[in-house]
Write a protein that holds these residues in place. Structure first.
Motif, PDB file in Angstrom:
ATOM      1  N   LEU B  47       0.849  -1.188   0.000  1.00 48.06           N
ATOM      2  CA  LEU B  47       0.000   0.000   0.000  1.00 48.06           C
ATOM      3  C   LEU B  47       0.886   1.240   0.000  1.00 48.06           C
ATOM      4  CD1 LEU B  47      -2.945   0.966   0.099  1.00 48.06           C
ATOM      5  CD2 LEU B  47      -2.734   1.113   2.555  1.00 48.06           C
ATOM      6  N   GLY B  48       1.614   1.440   1.063  1.00 50.07           N
ATOM      7  CA  GLY B  48       2.503   2.594   1.086  1.00 50.07           C
ATOM      8  C   GLY B  48       2.884   2.974   2.502  1.00 50.07           C
ATOM      9  N   THR B  49       3.502   4.122   2.616  1.00 49.97           N
ATOM     10  CA  THR B  49       4.002   4.600   3.893  1.00 49.97           C
ATOM     11  C   THR B  49       3.170   5.780   4.372  1.00 49.97           C
ATOM     12  OG1 THR B  49       6.193   3.980   3.184  1.00 49.97           O
ATOM     13  CG2 THR B  49       6.062   5.442   5.049  1.00 49.97           C
ATOM     14  N   PHE B  50       2.826   5.717   5.627  1.00 51.22           N
ATOM     15  CA  PHE B  50       2.149   6.846   6.240  1.00 51.22           C
ATOM     16  C   PHE B  50       3.110   7.500   7.207  1.00 51.22           C
ATOM     17  CE2 PHE B  50      -1.228   4.060   4.975  1.00 51.22           C
ATOM     18  CZ  PHE B  50      -2.250   4.909   4.584  1.00 51.22           C
ATOM     19  N   LYS B  51       3.148   8.818   7.187  1.00 45.66           N
ATOM     20  CA  LYS B  51       3.925   9.496   8.222  1.00 45.66           C
ATOM     21  C   LYS B  51       3.355  10.872   8.494  1.00 45.66           C
ATOM     22  CE  LYS B  51       7.583  10.317   4.878  1.00 45.66           C
ATOM     23  NZ  LYS B  51       8.975  10.069   4.636  1.00 45.66           N
ATOM     24  N   THR B  52       3.869  11.484   9.532  1.00 52.10           N
ATOM     25  CA  THR B  52       3.410  12.846   9.816  1.00 52.10           C
ATOM     26  C   THR B  52       4.558  13.806   9.610  1.00 52.10           C
ATOM     27  OG1 THR B  52       3.951  12.632  12.128  1.00 52.10           O
ATOM     28  CG2 THR B  52       1.696  12.138  11.483  1.00 52.10           C
ATOM     29  N   LYS B  53       4.178  15.025   9.301  1.00 55.38           N
ATOM     30  CA  LYS B  53       5.181  16.036   9.012  1.00 55.38           C
ATOM     31  C   LYS B  53       4.723  17.322   9.679  1.00 55.38           C
ATOM     32  CE  LYS B  53       5.804  18.538   5.174  1.00 55.38           C
ATOM     33  NZ  LYS B  53       5.774  18.804   3.735  1.00 55.38           N
ATOM     34  N   ILE B  54       5.685  18.075  10.177  1.00 52.23           N
ATOM     35  CA  ILE B  54       5.307  19.364  10.760  1.00 52.23           C
ATOM     36  C   ILE B  54       5.495  20.441   9.713  1.00 52.23           C
ATOM     37  CG2 ILE B  54       5.835  21.049  12.535  1.00 52.23           C
ATOM     38  CD1 ILE B  54       6.800  18.560  14.186  1.00 52.23           C
TER      39      ILE B  54
END
Lengths: 410, 95
Positions: B47-54
């Motif tokens: 599926l893919g990569t999930f991440k958070t970014k500021i």
């Protein structure tokens, strides 16, 4: 932070949640992913309630530059998979920042001179009031406010208002400053709180001893100094050896000149080289982080300095630690202050002593907060342990035992 | 594809009731949400990569008020599709 949860950990966590075997969860996720893909294939979008929507977006052919060669290339038309998080996810993720409001800049000369221009022309220029120099003289609530603010950010979410004495005062103070925009370091705090859901605050105010704190840092600086001096000593020794070798070489050269053996001087030279190399390696390897001096400009704070220089805003206590003589309140840096900023060679793999400095930075932030009776102080102590766990033993006698227990067991 | 359609298909594939399937998906979603909320990133194979970014502070021009504004920093979710998914869907033409 940017830590990664491995897929197997994720599987494990979900399995525990739904009380199924890991294999089952893995199958389940595989099926789900398969269905997402077929859904995208057939209808171009798949929505998952409470999470977000996967969508295909058709990108027309366009021109671009090759990232490595810099050549102009044509990017063929293709689909792009996009994910649009739904509101609940967006809000949950943005929770630490949720209380910050946009701030209208009243006196923007650029705005007046070019009223018609679009924002694209203006580079982003963050400005925070708490740090503007005029606040320094004013001695008003603005200066204190940033310190109190972070806790307000979270209070309504997690704690009973009644539990917090002085809460009302804080709210009033919050309304008084003309600026709705608060300092960012606080987010560190919020981050810490988000990690602990449904936390109930238990105040345990114990004053830490300022003098001890100061002493401690002098000690550690002293230790550093000693280390540095040690390395200088080594370089003196090396220089002496090199000098001696040269003298010997010259002596041999002169004494053997009759025999016309010119090779001799080269021998000691060869011996010298490895020695020099070792010397340099030692210097690079031990305790030298490159330091640069900067002057604080309008709108800078430790958080965004750390973000700019290290790429990781959570390293800001490092700057605080190295400048503890110039910055007293970690939330407040004044425009025009000179600061020393370390430039680590590799932020991803910080060296032992660098981590130690960061840990001590967190400890000093902790001590500042503890002194000012912020209950959240203990989270900073806990954060110190993330960077260097041995720090707990070294500050054991100077921190509140309750906080230490919290930091250790968290 | 709507959420209900997704649940229908998934329950068929897994031979589970719709309620059960919905429960599983909801639990998965809340775990993923929690991970992202704590700032962790993760990759789901295929599926893919999930991440958070500021997102840093932005200075923008508000044409209505004719004033500049500062937009506070924000933490946002980022998704990068995995290679397989990207390649498989690159050239299809959904109706």
């Amino acid at each position: 932070m940017t830590e990664k949860t491995s897929f197997s950990d994720l599987i494990g966590k979900i399995s525990v949640r739904v009380e199924k075997s890991d294999d089952f969860t893995q199958d389940f996720i595989r099926e789900l992913v398969g269905i997402i893909e077929t859904g995208l294939r057939s209808s171009g979008s798949v929505s998952i309630s409470g999470f977000g929507k996967f969508e295909l977006r058709w990108m027309d052919e366009r021109n671009g530059t090759h990232p490595q060669t810099g050549d102009d290339i044509t990017i063929p038309a293709q689909n792009k998979v996009e994910f649009k998080p739904y509101k609940s996810l967006r809000e949950y993720v943005n929770r630490p920042y949720a209380r910050m409001k946009p701030q209208i800049l009243e006196d923007t000369p650029e705005g007046e001179t070019e009223p018609g221009t679009r924002p694209a022309a203006i580079p982003p220029l963050p400005v925070y009031e708490g740090e503007e120099p005029d606040d320094e003289e004013r001695d008003d609530p603005v200066e204190d406010d940033p310190g109190d603010d972070p806790f307000q950010l979270e209070d309504p979410v997690y704690t009973d208002e009644a539990e917090i004495p002085g809460k009302k005062e804080k709210d009033e103070a919050k309304d008084t400053p003309p600026f709705p925009f608060f300092i960012e370091e606080q987010d560190e705090e919020d981050e810490a709180e988000t990690l602990e859901d449904l936390l109930i605050e238990r105040p345990s105010p114990v004053k830490s001893d300022v003098d001890e704190l100061v002493l401690d840092f002098d000690e550690s600086r002293l230790a550093e100094q000693v280390q540095k001096e040690g390395s200088y000593k080594w370089s003196y020794i090396a220089a002496a050896i090199v000098g001696l070798l040269i003298v010997l070489a010259v002596y041999y050269f002169l004494s053997d000149q009759r025999d016309s053996e010119i090779n001799l001087p080269e021998v000691p030279e060869r011996e010298m080289e490895p020695e020099r190399l070792i010397e340099e390696n030692d210097l690079n390897g031990i305790e030298e982080t490159e330091l640069i001096a900067i002057i604080i400009e309008d709108g800078q704070n430790l958080w965004n300095l750390a973000l700019n220089y290290f790429g990781d805003p959570y390293l800001w206590p490092w700057i605080y630690y190295l400048n503890s003589d110039k910055v007293e309140n970690p939330n407040l840096v004044y425009t025009g202050t000179d600061l020393t900023i370390p430039i680590p060679s590799d932020v991803e793999n910080l060296l032992e002593f660098e981590l130690e400095q960061i840990a001590f930075g967190y400890v000093s932030v902790y001590q500042w907060y503890r002194e000012h009776n912020h209950e959240e102080a203990r989270y900073y102590l806990w954060a110190a342990g993330i960077y260097n766990s041995s720090v707990f033993y070294r500050v054991e006698d100077r921190v509140d035992p309750e906080d230490l227990r919290f930091a250790r067991n968290r | 594809m709507t959420y209900t359609e997704l649940i229908d298909q998934l329950s068929e594939e897994l031979n589970l009731s719709k309620t059960e399937t919905k429960y599983l998906v909801d639990e998965l979603v809340s775990e993923l949400t929690e991970q992202l909320g704590q700032g962790y990133s993760f990759t789901i194979p295929d599926l893919g990569t999930f991440k958070t970014k500021i997102k840093d502070v932005q200075k923008v021009y508000n044409p209505h008020h004719e004033k500049f504004m500062l937009i506070p920093p924000k933490r946002v979710v980022e998704f990068h599709p995995g290679k397989n998914l990207k390649e498989n869907l690159k050239h299809i033409n959904p109706q």
